[in-house]
Scaffold this active site. Sequence first.
Site, PDB file in Angstrom:
ATOM      1  CB  ILE A  87     -22.871 -21.647 -17.186  1.00  0.00           C
ATOM      2  CG1 ILE A  87     -23.940 -22.632 -16.693  1.00  0.00           C
ATOM      3  CG2 ILE A  87     -21.589 -22.380 -17.578  1.00  0.00           C
ATOM      4  CD1 ILE A  87     -24.402 -23.602 -17.770  1.00  0.00           C
ATOM      5  CD  GLU A  93      -6.690  -5.943   1.101  1.00  0.00           C
ATOM      6  OE1 GLU A  93      -5.447  -5.905   1.293  1.00  0.00           O
ATOM      7  OE2 GLU A  93      -7.267  -5.256   0.243  1.00  0.00           O
ATOM      8  CE1 TYR A 116      -4.358  -1.184  -0.191  1.00  0.00           C
ATOM      9  CE2 TYR A 116      -3.273  -3.062   0.843  1.00  0.00           C
ATOM     10  CZ  TYR A 116      -4.352  -2.523   0.156  1.00  0.00           C
ATOM     11  OH  TYR A 116      -5.415  -3.326  -0.180  1.00  0.00           O
ATOM     12  CG  PHE A 129     -17.664  -6.973 -14.347  1.00  0.00           C
ATOM     13  CD1 PHE A 129     -18.140  -6.855 -15.634  1.00  0.00           C
ATOM     14  CD2 PHE A 129     -16.401  -6.511 -14.055  1.00  0.00           C
ATOM     15  CE1 PHE A 129     -17.362  -6.283 -16.623  1.00  0.00           C
ATOM     16  CE2 PHE A 129     -15.611  -5.937 -15.033  1.00  0.00           C
ATOM     17  CZ  PHE A 129     -16.097  -5.820 -16.320  1.00  0.00           C
ATOM     18  CG  PHE A 130     -16.312 -13.191 -15.555  1.00  0.00           C
ATOM     19  CD1 PHE A 130     -16.177 -13.733 -14.288  1.00  0.00           C
ATOM     20  CD2 PHE A 130     -17.145 -13.827 -16.457  1.00  0.00           C
ATOM     21  CE1 PHE A 130     -16.851 -14.880 -13.932  1.00  0.00           C
ATOM     22  CE2 PHE A 130     -17.820 -14.983 -16.111  1.00  0.00           C
ATOM     23  CZ  PHE A 130     -17.671 -15.512 -14.840  1.00  0.00           C
ATOM     24  CE1 TYR A 148     -11.609 -14.284  -6.265  1.00  0.00           C
ATOM     25  CE2 TYR A 148     -13.898 -13.616  -6.468  1.00  0.00           C
ATOM     26  CZ  TYR A 148     -12.607 -13.347  -6.082  1.00  0.00           C
ATOM     27  OH  TYR A 148     -12.303 -12.135  -5.505  1.00  0.00           O
ATOM     28  CB  SER A 156     -16.638 -19.287 -10.908  1.00  0.00           C
ATOM     29  OG  SER A 156     -16.801 -17.905 -11.123  1.00  0.00           O
TER      30      SER A 156
END
Length: 396
Positions: A277, A137, A95, A383-384, A190, A209
């Site tokens: 899918i 995180e 960061y 959203f990919f 995923y 996924s």
Amino acid sequence: MLSPETRMIIKSTAPVLEDHGVAITTRFYSRMFDEHPELLNIFNHANQAQGRQQTALAKTVYAAAVHIDNLEEIMPAVIQIAHKHVSLGVKPEHYPIVGAHLLIAMKEVLGDAATDEIIQAWSDAYGVIADAFISVERSMYQTTAEQENGWNYFKDFVVARKVKESDVITSFYLKPADGSNVPTYIPGQYISVRVSIPGEKYTMIRQYSLSQASKPDEFRISIKREADNDPNGIVSIYLHKQVDEGDRLEVSAPAGVFVLDASKSTPVAFISGGVGITPMMSMFETVATSTPERPTVFLHGARNRNQHAFDEDIKSFVNRMENASYSTVYSDEENGFITRAMLEEHVDPAGDAYVCGPVPFMVNMIRELRNIGMDDSRIHYEFFGPAMDLEELKSQ
């Protein structure tokens, strides 16, 4: 806490960031990778080349400026991005590097307009936002490591089986190389796969996924092979052509917020296009095996029958359920798209809908679900790609 003066300065710069945000983030990434090329082992090179990551970061910075008085407003986006960071192995020490180069990029792009006062205000604001990410995180890493069979960062897995599901989608069944079991995951999550491809200087990481309900001893991911000339396809082509049963892959623990609410018994619809899918399969299988009485609809669109994966699997689950229906359409055929009329016929707007597929598909499905009376709170989607402005996607 940020002072009122700092918040005022940040809000006053929001219009500038809206206009120049992508230029700033493009310069930022260029500077950072020049000085820290090791970070190219984390970032998606294709997204960088196409400008997608730069645009996504610009939207995030702009959202922070707009909501600086109440950063709780962007916490859903923070949590979503934090899941991606944890799956990539982002660490607290990254960061300060990001912050330093982001501020320098602002100064370089905006020139004299970026006064010392503005840069100091953004330095203070970045510190608060970075602390929020690090805190979220840290908690995720701790939870991931402490769960049964959990770990942090990457772990060696073996490809136990490789199964062709369609002309373009292949499933990889992955088992821990050390013989242990895998952690339980929430349907829809995923994993990241990290590979070292011969001829490539840096490692590459992609998220896939989990495409079956949680099993104690294995993960399954189902990957679409992209075209040879697609810059996004280098990893998928490598996995399809070069990785065989018995080979090893580095895998992260499950993550992600696009997940099934399995506690509900109300109607649910799964609406997918193409490789979208894959997360639906873990959700649908979970419903089929744990609450088979739940009213369930599965609608899927593919280019043609040869590219349609999991057709027989879905039919098998439907046959064992008490109140389920399944319909497919193929875009290569006449009237081969999921329409509003189709949604009106099959989807209960009082239930929940899960949507996944290409962005144009999702935009259309979200719009039409709203048109048939479904509230936004009941429309869930994935959203990919890099994180994007979810409100913008909703509004299209």
